[in-house]
Design an enzyme around this catalytic site. Structure first.
Site, PDB file in Angstrom:
ATOM      1  CD  GLU A  57      37.848  69.065   7.822  1.00 28.71           C
ATOM      2  OE1 GLU A  57      36.945  68.796   7.029  1.00 28.71           O
ATOM      3  OE2 GLU A  57      38.851  69.746   7.510  1.00 28.71           O
ATOM      4  CD  GLU A  60      44.260  71.449   7.758  1.00 29.43           C
ATOM      5  OE1 GLU A  60      43.479  72.136   7.084  1.00 29.43           O
ATOM      6  OE2 GLU A  60      44.114  70.229   7.932  1.00 29.43           O
TER       7      GLU A  60
HETATM    8  O1  9MR Z   1      44.275  72.322   0.768  1.00 34.96           O
HETATM    9  C1  9MR Z   1      43.540  71.205   0.327  1.00 34.96           C
HETATM   10  C2  9MR Z   1      43.003  71.462  -1.070  1.00 34.96           C
HETATM   11  O2  9MR Z   1      44.053  71.511  -1.994  1.00 34.96           O
HETATM   12  C3  9MR Z   1      42.012  70.373  -1.445  1.00 34.96           C
HETATM   13  O3  9MR Z   1      41.415  70.676  -2.681  1.00 34.96           O
HETATM   14  C4  9MR Z   1      40.953  70.236  -0.361  1.00 34.96           C
HETATM   15  C5  9MR Z   1      39.989  69.156  -0.694  1.00 34.96           C
HETATM   16  O4  9MR Z   1      39.057  68.999   0.267  1.00 34.96           O
HETATM   17  O5  9MR Z   1      41.578  69.957   0.868  1.00 34.96           O
HETATM   18  C6  9MR Z   1      42.393  70.983   1.292  1.00 34.96           C
HETATM   19  O6  9MR Z   1      42.936  70.695   2.564  1.00 34.96           O
HETATM   20  C7  9MR Z   1      41.992  70.579   3.620  1.00 34.96           C
HETATM   21  C8  9MR Z   1      42.571  69.652   4.654  1.00 34.96           C
HETATM   22  O7  9MR Z   1      42.907  68.426   4.063  1.00 34.96           O
HETATM   23  C9  9MR Z   1      41.618  69.449   5.804  1.00 34.96           C
HETATM   24  N1  9MR Z   1      41.220  70.700   6.383  1.00 34.96           N
HETATM   25  C10 9MR Z   1      40.731  71.703   5.458  1.00 34.96           C
HETATM   26  C11 9MR Z   1      41.748  71.917   4.346  1.00 34.96           C
HETATM   27  C12 9MR Z   1      41.296  73.033   3.427  1.00 34.96           C
HETATM   28  O8  9MR Z   1      40.130  72.662   2.774  1.00 34.96           O
END
Ligand code: 9MR
Length: 403
Positions: free
Chosen positions: A179, A284
């Site tokens: 990101e 994702e």
């Molecule tokens: O799914 C993840 C969630 O459990 C966490 O709280 C969050 C924290 O930022 O991150 C989520 O996963 C993210 C991923 O690592 C990067 N792309 C976006 C995803 C959804 O937020």
């Protein structure tokens, strides 16, 4: 005295012969049966996700710490059966694996990697450099001031070589950078960019390559279907390639809705990244069925004194108890069209990874509004396959529905 034992061998011989004939007959019948079964298996529609997409792309799932201990008797067989690649949803992120300057916490990550090896899976590490889920100290010196460029580069290098080095030859691929682009304004103004400049991107990939020259290295981001963001990332990857920086793939996160984005936008990005000569991955994947704040006519923002947390208005949380049949069907149709698109581009797509196994554990129940009930994945809250699961099989060309 001579002891003479007289044995009449005739009946014995007859016995041997009869046994041999019976064995022969039995073996022929069993082999024949096995062949028939095999033929049946060959002719029948696949029931497993990874099997349905075999030869097209890998099918993956993001896992959390409670799913990697084998003690979770419901999830483990599903994960092992349907998926051939795994990504850790949170447990390799900086704040988890490197919580203090001189403290690493590898326990959960070790178990994750062991789980992947045990089930013979392609293991993706997520993620090395990100602006989020990273402690403030990363960017600060002992006085709380910004680190110098050199000191931050050194810190990044230490982190990457420690983490990637630990799993060298075991983790197959890394989301090196996550990101780093914005919606419409080029590169994200993160601390990484602010202190190091654009070269932080090159360095992240170079350090990862040094730590494990055999690992595949990816850039991963959301909303890459959006034309402006697509352009930013295409430029970034080209710049890296022109500088001989090792980058092997672009991961298109796919946090999607029922109606948007359009398939055309997704397709344009798959093509654009593939034309760079890198692998394209859908990393994702989930499809939220819930309305956004803009879709409904109620104001709800507890941070601004509108309502209270845990008390989400029904308009924003319409399927609190269960999902309606019509939306269940819409979700299934959305998965069918998505996977038909992925199948069409199987020559470009290397992997499709779902962001979670079942609806209960999806991050979308708490984002962007905490305390809702969403239904974005293929298995329901009891780990049973939903019509959406069937939709994914159908996207591979499977015709019949699940009974
Ligand atoms: O799914 C993840 C969630 O459990 C966490 O709280 C969050 C924290 O930022 O991150 C989520 O996963 C993210 C991923 O690592 C990067 N792309 C976006 C995803 C959804 O937020």
């Amino acid at each position: 005295m001579k002891l003479v034992i007289k044995v009449n061998i005739k009946p014995l011989l007859t016995g041997y012969i009869l046994t041999a004939i019976a064995f022969f007959l039995l073996t022929s019948i069993t082999v024949g049966q096995a062949q028939t079964n095999k033929k049946k298996a060959e002719g029948s529609e696949p029931e497993l996700l990874s099997e349905a997409y075999e030869g097209m792309f890998k099918i993956g799932v993001a896992l959390n710490r409670w799913q990697i201990g084998e003690e979770n008797s419901q999830s483990t067989p599903l994960i092992a059966k349907h998926f051939n690649t795994i990504t850790p949803e949170n447990l390799m992120k900086w704040s988890r694996i490197h919580p203090q300057p001189n403290e690493y916490s590898f326990e959960a990550a070790d178990r994750f990697v062991e789980f992947g090896e045990k089930h013979d899976m392609f293991i993706v590490g997520h993620t090395l450099v990100w602006h989020s889920q990273i402690p403030d100290w990363t960017f600060e010196d002992e006085n709380g001031d910004d680190l110098s460029r050199e000191a931050l580069l050194q810190r990044m290098k230490d982190h990457i070589s420690t983490v990637v080095g630990r799993y060298k030859g075991r983790v197959d691929a890394w989301d090196v950078l996550n990101e780093a682009a914005t919606w419409s304004d080029g590169l994200r103004k993160s601390k990484w960019l602010e202190i190091i400049g654009e070269e932080y991107i090159n360095k992240a990939f170079e350090y990862a390559h040094e730590a494990d020259p055999g690992a595949e290295l990816y850039y991963n981001d959301y909303n890459l279907w959006a034309p402006d963001k697509r352009e930013t990332v295409v430029k970034m990857v080209r710049r890296l390639q022109q500088n001989d920086v090792p980058i092997h793939g672009v991961g298109m996160q796919a946090h999607l809705g029922l109606d948007s984005p359009s398939l055309d936008d997704i397709e344009a990005s798959i093509k654009a990244f593939s034309e760079l000569g890198v692998k394209v991955m859908i990393t994702e994947l989930d499809v939220s069925v819930l309305p956004s704040r803009d879709d409904v006519n109620v104001s709800y923002n507890p941070d601004e004194g509108q309502g209270s947390y845990g008390d989400v208005p029904e308009e924003l949380n319409p399927y609190k108890e269960e999902l309606s049949d019509s939306v269940q069907q819409q979700l299934r149709d959305r998965y069918v069209e998505l996977f038909e698109l992925f199948k069409k581009h199987q020559d470009k797509i290397d992997r499709v990874t779902f962001w979670g196994l079942n609806d209960r554990q999806s991050w979308l129940n708490n984002f962007p509004i905490p305390g809702r009930t969403d239904y974005p994945l293929l298995f329901n809250r009891n780990n049973e396959p939903k019509p959406a699961f069937q939709g994914v099989l159908e996207g591979a060309g499977r015709k019949e529905g699940i009974k």
